[in-house]
Every structure is written in structure tokens, then in C-alpha cells.
Design a protein around this motif. Structure first.
Motif, mmCIF file in Angstrom:
data_model
loop_
_atom_site.group_PDB
_atom_site.id
_atom_site.type_symbol
_atom_site.label_atom_id
_atom_site.label_comp_id
_atom_site.label_asym_id
_atom_site.label_seq_id
_atom_site.Cartn_x
_atom_site.Cartn_y
_atom_site.Cartn_z
ATOM 1 N N TYR A 110 0.824 -1.204 0.000
ATOM 2 C CA TYR A 110 0.000 0.000 0.000
ATOM 3 C C TYR A 110 0.865 1.265 0.000
ATOM 4 C CZ TYR A 110 -2.653 3.772 2.229
ATOM 5 O OH TYR A 110 -3.204 4.979 2.548
ATOM 6 N N ILE A 111 1.869 1.305 0.868
ATOM 7 C CA ILE A 111 2.746 2.477 0.968
ATOM 8 C C ILE A 111 3.475 2.715 -0.349
ATOM 9 C CG2 ILE A 111 4.808 3.399 2.095
ATOM 10 C CD1 ILE A 111 3.846 1.961 4.651
ATOM 11 N N ASP A 112 3.980 1.651 -0.942
ATOM 12 C CA ASP A 112 4.680 1.787 -2.218
ATOM 13 C C ASP A 112 3.733 2.275 -3.312
ATOM 14 O OD1 ASP A 112 7.141 1.262 -3.854
ATOM 15 O OD2 ASP A 112 5.755 -0.114 -4.868
ATOM 16 N N ASP A 113 2.512 1.763 -3.298
ATOM 17 C CA ASP A 113 1.502 2.157 -4.278
ATOM 18 C C ASP A 113 1.153 3.625 -4.129
ATOM 19 O OD1 ASP A 113 -0.509 2.281 -6.128
ATOM 20 O OD2 ASP A 113 -1.835 0.844 -5.159
ATOM 21 N N MET A 114 0.952 4.085 -2.900
ATOM 22 C CA MET A 114 0.560 5.469 -2.659
ATOM 23 C C MET A 114 1.653 6.455 -3.088
ATOM 24 S SD MET A 114 -2.528 5.369 -1.513
ATOM 25 C CE MET A 114 -2.709 3.914 -2.563
ATOM 26 N N ARG A 115 2.902 6.094 -2.832
ATOM 27 C CA ARG A 115 4.010 6.978 -3.170
ATOM 28 C C ARG A 115 4.197 7.136 -4.677
ATOM 29 N NH1 ARG A 115 8.421 4.843 1.348
ATOM 30 N NH2 ARG A 115 7.604 6.082 3.089
ATOM 31 N N SER A 116 3.799 6.135 -5.418
ATOM 32 C CA SER A 116 4.009 6.166 -6.868
ATOM 33 C C SER A 116 2.758 6.557 -7.647
ATOM 34 C CB SER A 116 4.498 4.792 -7.349
ATOM 35 O OG SER A 116 3.531 3.789 -7.055
ATOM 36 N N ASN A 146 0.025 9.292 -8.604
ATOM 37 C CA ASN A 146 -0.205 10.735 -8.602
ATOM 38 C C ASN A 146 -1.592 11.122 -8.083
ATOM 39 O OD1 ASN A 146 2.335 11.273 -9.666
ATOM 40 N ND2 ASN A 146 1.618 11.102 -11.789
ATOM 41 N N LYS A 147 -2.557 10.202 -8.153
ATOM 42 C CA LYS A 147 -3.915 10.509 -7.711
ATOM 43 C C LYS A 147 -3.983 10.766 -6.203
ATOM 44 C CE LYS A 147 -6.207 7.826 -11.351
ATOM 45 N NZ LYS A 147 -7.100 6.686 -11.645
ATOM 46 N N PHE A 148 -2.978 10.314 -5.484
ATOM 47 C CA PHE A 148 -3.006 10.425 -4.023
ATOM 48 C C PHE A 148 -2.038 11.493 -3.504
ATOM 49 C CE2 PHE A 148 -4.738 6.303 -4.954
ATOM 50 C CZ PHE A 148 -5.695 6.079 -3.970
ATOM 51 N N GLN A 149 -1.542 12.357 -4.380
ATOM 52 C CA GLN A 149 -0.514 13.309 -3.983
ATOM 53 C C GLN A 149 -1.069 14.564 -3.328
ATOM 54 O OE1 GLN A 149 2.752 12.468 -4.157
ATOM 55 N NE2 GLN A 149 1.905 10.509 -4.820
ATOM 56 N N GLU A 150 -2.271 14.978 -3.679
ATOM 57 C CA GLU A 150 -2.806 16.265 -3.219
ATOM 58 C C GLU A 150 -3.875 16.121 -2.136
ATOM 59 O OE1 GLU A 150 -1.496 19.049 -4.189
ATOM 60 O OE2 GLU A 150 -0.142 18.035 -5.590
ATOM 61 N N LEU A 151 -3.915 15.001 -1.444
ATOM 62 C CA LEU A 151 -4.935 14.781 -0.422
ATOM 63 C C LEU A 151 -4.627 15.600 0.830
ATOM 64 C CD1 LEU A 151 -5.381 10.907 -0.768
ATOM 65 C CD2 LEU A 151 -6.610 12.733 -1.944
ATOM 66 N N GLN A 152 -5.694 16.039 1.520
ATOM 67 C CA GLN A 152 -5.544 16.927 2.668
ATOM 68 C C GLN A 152 -5.675 16.217 4.016
ATOM 69 O OE1 GLN A 152 -4.673 20.169 2.169
ATOM 70 N NE2 GLN A 152 -4.568 19.526 0.026
ATOM 71 N N GLY A 153 -6.006 14.936 4.028
ATOM 72 C CA GLY A 153 -6.167 14.230 5.291
ATOM 73 C C GLY A 153 -6.731 12.845 5.055
#
Length: 537
Positions: A427-433, A435-442
Motif C-alpha cells: 500500500y505504501i509503495d503504491d501510494m508513493r508512486s 499521482n492521484k493520491f498526492q494532493e490529499l488533505q487528510g
């Protein structure tokens, strides 16, 4: 003989036409009731006779509809059958109850089998009857955090056992299980949050995973400001503290300085009031501790002794002092923006400039403000004789977490811990790579994005951890707003309103978005099935 003139065909045609007329008439009544419910308006008038100049809102709105719709005019009011006008108070209440039931059913379907928190508060209505409001907080199928009003119940007694019985009945009515509760939110009253016999404790006996979140400052304000005696003691002790500080040179004297200060309730809808509360709380901290100490160890029996004792232990901790100073700084940074946005005639350009300034100050604090914050906290703790933990020490799990929190962690560990560990790495590796999850606020945005991308199915255990964090309540303003709405629905003029009638009106009034999504047909079918009707669809 002409088949069309056969008596059976004539009867069938009349029956068919009467069904059409009945549906038009019933839909007209439902439309009028929809309007009144959404606006929180009264239904009946003092004089509903035909000669009255003001027959009440329901009949007046229906008359307006008749005047502007030929189809309704042909079947409603004067043109309706004498025994089937669909305008009596009983019919109105049946239709409103059908609307409330359909609204609640949509909420229950949205919750499905999700974990949820229960938020409860009590207050007196205009007729001095104790009412208990219940709200559920959950994460829906779209990953959105929802707080839905479930109902308001009259309670003859406000003891914890009585409140628990009412909640038991409410859960039974909606087919809910206490095993799905993961959080509780109440005010600081002992019958709600008491450690020994409070409602919180009774629910924990049914489900040890129903963790309790407690608004400590609000509770202390309730305890210390509960009586004029306590407020007088607080003022006296604060005055002595100011005099002592002036003598040793900690404060300077001058015109307009060192004026009398009081702690006050914050307003749920104005963040600037929270800032003022925190400032006063920080300034008067020593005096507040002294007053709580007197209440906790007073020889005279008091309902607040136990709450004062718990609050003393909580306030005199490093964790609380750190949180107090952190929130004071954050709200101080946003204070000017909050004040500006509350002014009339605020232009969008000036507002955006203030937002930019506020964001820069928050970013600066995030990057370089932690050491200064820690020094302030250590200085404050030294002044108030509060122990500061050694930040170089290593903490074992049992020392760092409470027994209840440790149990939660152990429960989560049972969810195939090895699989969860592997899932987290992926999950962590997926989130870091991604772009859809880059601008989340919380984490609230994260939950919605996981559902949107269908990754909540890919990482079910991670999503479960996120939803468990989201359902925990941090405050109870949604329940308090229910009482504000109650004062609109049941006011001085409508003070004889029955409990069920008020509950049905409140559910629809507070859950307008859901109510608006329900079509007339669902309400009509529910109404028809509630009791035998003269009219048939």
C-alpha cells in the motif's frame, strides 16, 4: 346489450377513476407536507373552519395548490368526498411519520453493516420535557464521513440506566447491534460520561470496543461554571494570582491591563470563540486547578466530585498541556482569518489574501515551530509543577497506551497480522508512486479516494484502519444542532407538540438531503400500508 353499458364495466370505470382521483389528491397532500417539513413550519391553525381567514399553513398551502392546478382542484378540498378529504390532523401525522420512516430507512441502508459511533446529548424542550437526541457517525460506501440524526426520545428519568434502556429500544427498533459500535461521544455530565455508572460505562459493558472520546475543556467549563458559587471562587483565586504576579514582577500594571477574566463556553460555529476560550483557559489554568481541587475533595457530597477528580488528573498531564498550547497556536494563526470571514461585506480578494497569509504561517510553524512549542510547554509545566517526560526514553506499549487502546490494537492484530503487514508495504509503495493520491488533505480525503479508485477492495485491512479512525467522534456539535432545530420545530406557540410528532418532524428537517431524494411514491406506499384506507391506489 351494449357491452360498454354493462353495469360491471361502468363500476370498473368508476373504480378506476376514483383510484386516479385518490392518487392525485394524496400526492397533493404529500407535496404540501413536504414543503412544510423542509421549512420547519407549523401545520395547523387556530381556526381551520371554511370561513376562517387563516386556516393554518397546511390548508393554506393546499388551497394555493388548488388555485393553481386544475387537476388538483377537481379532486381536493371542496371537491373531495366528505369522508376522504385527506386533510385531518391524523392523516397529516400519518404522512409525516411515513416520510420520517422512509428517511430513517435510507440512513440504515447507507450504514449497512459499517462500524459506527454513537453521539448522545440531552436537553429540555420548551415544555420542560427531557429529550435525548441520538446521532450516528459512520463512513458510507463512498468513503465519506457521515453524521446522521436518528431520532429524539423523551426520557422520564435522566439516570444512566434509563438512558441506556431508551438506546436499547432504539437499537432494537432499527435492528442494530452494539457490536458494531466503535466510538461514543457525550458531554461532560456524570450520567453520560461517568466512569462508574455513566451511560458510557454501561455501553462499554455491552461492547468493550465502543471507545469514548471526551471534550475535556468543555467539561471543565461545565464543572467550574456550573454554579455562581464556583464562578465566584474562580474569580477570587484568579484575582489573588494576579496580585501575586504583580508583586513579583511577572505582570506589569497599567490602564486597561489585568482586567477580570472568566472562562466561557465556545460557540460550535465560530472558531474564533474557541481561540478565546483557550486563551482564557491558559491564563486561568492555576485558578481552574484550585477550583477543581476544592470540588473534588469537598466533604459535602456533589454530583460533580467524580468528574472534577477525573478532570484534575487529565489537566495535570503533559499530554493535555501540549495539546492546549498546540491548539492555541494553531487557532491563533487562523484567528484573523476567522474574524475577517465573519464580517459583513467581506470581499473575495481580501479573503484570499488572508488565506494565503494563514497558509504561509501554518507552513512556517510546521517546518520550524515545534522546538519553540516544546519549550513553551516545558516552561508552563515547570510553573504548574507538572512532570515532563524524558524524550530520550524508550516507551513500552503498556506504558504508552491505555488498557482500552491496547485492547483495540490487539483486536486489530487478530486480522491476520502477517497479511496486514505485507498489505501495508504494498500500500505504501503504491501510494508513493500514484499521482492521484498526492494532493490529499487528510485521511477523510484518503478514504474517499481509496473508494473512488476501488483500492479499498485491494487493501481492505488498511481501509478498515482508516475507517476506524474516522468514525471516532471528536465533538458533539451535530447533536447540539438537533436541539437548536428542536427549538424551531417545537417552539413557544407549538408547546403541546407530541413526542412522536416532534421526532418525525425533526428527522425530516435535519436530514433534508436524504428526504429530498425520496420520491412521493415511497411515502405514499408507506402511508397506505400503515392502516386500512378508504381510498385505494
Amino acid at each position: 346489450m351494449n357491452e360498454k353499458q354493462h353495469i360491471r364495466n361502468i363500476i370498473d370505470q368508476n373504480v378506476h377513476q376514483s383510484r386516479i382521483d385518490y392518487r392525485v389528491q394524496l400526492e397533493a397532500s404529500v407535496d404540501c407536507i413536504r414543503f412544510l417539513l423542509r421549512q420547519g413550519l407549523a401545520f395547523r391553525g387556530h381556526d381551520e373552519s371554511e370561513n376562517s381567514s387563516n386556516q393554518g399553513n397546511f390548508l393554506q398551502v393546499l388551497q394555493f395548490l388548488v388555485d393553481h392546478n386544475d387537476e388538483v382542484r377537481a379532486v381536493a378540498l371542496k371537491n373531495a368526498p366528505e369522508n376522504l378529504r385527506l386533510t385531518s390532523p391524523r392523516i397529516q401525522k400519518y404522512i409525516v411519520n411515513a416520510a420520517a420512516v422512509e428517511t430513517t430507512n435510507v440512513i440504515m441502508r447507507n450504514m449497512s453493516d459499517a462500524f459506527f459511533s454513537i453521539l448522545v446529548d440531552e436537553s429540555r424542550d420548551v415544555s420542560v420535557k427531557e429529550q435525548m437526541a441520538v446521532t450516528f457517525r459512520y463512513v458510507d460506501k463512498n468513503g465519506c464521513v457521515i453524521e446522521s440524526f436518528i431520532g429524539i426520545e423523551h426520557v422520564a428519568s435522566t439516570t444512566a440506566i434509563s438512558l441506556k434502556k431508551v438506546i436499547d429500544a432504539l437499537f432494537s427498533k432499527h435492528g442494530l447491534s452494539f457490536s458494531r459500535i466503535r466510538g461514543q461521544g457525550y458531554d461532560g455530565a456524570s450520567n453520560m460520561s461517568g466512569e462508574l455508572n455513566g451511560l458510557k460505562t454501561l455501553i462499554l459493558k455491552d461492547n468493550s470496543s465502543a471507545f469514548y472520546v471526551f471534550a475535556s475543556i468543555g467539561s471543565v467549563v461545565n464543572i467550574v461554571g456550573a454554579s455562581s458559587k464556583h464562578r465566584d471562587i474562580l474569580r477570587e483565586k484568579q484575582a489573588l494570582k494576579v496580585i501575586e504576579a504583580l508583586k513579583v514582577g511577572e505582570l506589569t500594571s497599567g490602564h486597561g491591563l489585568n482586567q477580570e477574566t472568566e472562562i466561557k463556553h465556545s460557540c460550535d460555529t465560530r472558531w474564533s470563540s474557541h481561540y478565546g476560550t483557550l486563551l482564557n483557559f491558559t491564563v486561568m489554568f492555576s485558578s481552574i486547578i484550585d477550583v477543581l481541587d476544592e470540588i473534588a475533595f469537598d466533604k459535602v457530597s456533589s454530583d460533580q466530585k467524580h468528574e472534577a477528580f477525573i478532570s484534575l488528573k487529565l489537566l495535570q498531564s503533559f499530554d493535555f498541556i501540549y495539546s492546549l498550547h498546540l491548539m492555541r497556536i494553531i487557532l491563533g494563526i487562523t484567528h484573523e482569518l476567522s474574524q475577517a470571514l465573519q464580517k459583513d461585506g467581506q470581499d473575495i480578494v481580501n479573503a484570499m489574501d488572508l488565506v494565503k497569509v494563514c497558509k504561509r504561517k501554518l507552513q512556517t510553524f510546521r517546518e520550524s515551530g515545534w522546538l519553540s512549542l516544546f519549550e513553551q510547554v516545558v516552561l508552563f509545566c515547570g510553573k504548574e509543577n507538572i512532570s515532563v517526560p524524558n524524550m530520550d526514553d524508550q516507551y513500552e506499549l503498556d506504558n504508552r497506551f491505555s488498557e482500552a487502546t491496547t485492547e483495540l490494537l490487539l483486536c486489530l492484530a487478530s486480522l491476520k497480522l502477517l497479511l496486514l503487514e505485507c498489505q501495508l508495504e504494498t500500500y505504501i509503495d503504491d501510494m508513493r508512486s500514484n499521482n492521484k493520491f498526492q494532493e490529499l488533505q487528510g485521511i477523510a480525503d484518503l478514504a474517499k479516494k481509496l473508494v473512488e479508485t476501488r483500492k479499498h477492495k485491494t487493501y481492505p485491512y488498511v481501509y478498515l484502519l482508516i475507517t476506524l479512525a474516522l468514525v471516532l467522534p471528536v465533538a458533539t456539535p451535530s447533536v447540539e444542532r438537533a436541539f437548536s432545530a428542536m427549538n424551531i420545530i417545537k417552539n413557544r406557540i407549538r408547546n403541546r407538540m407530541g413526542d412522536q410528532w416532534m421526532n418525525d418532524c425533526l428527522i425530516v428537517y435535519l436530514e433534508k438531503d436524504i428526504f429530498n431524494s425520496i420520491d412521493n411514491e415511497s411515502i405514499i406506499q408507506r402511508f397506505q400500508n400503515m392502516a386500512p384506507r378508504r381510498g385505494q391506489l
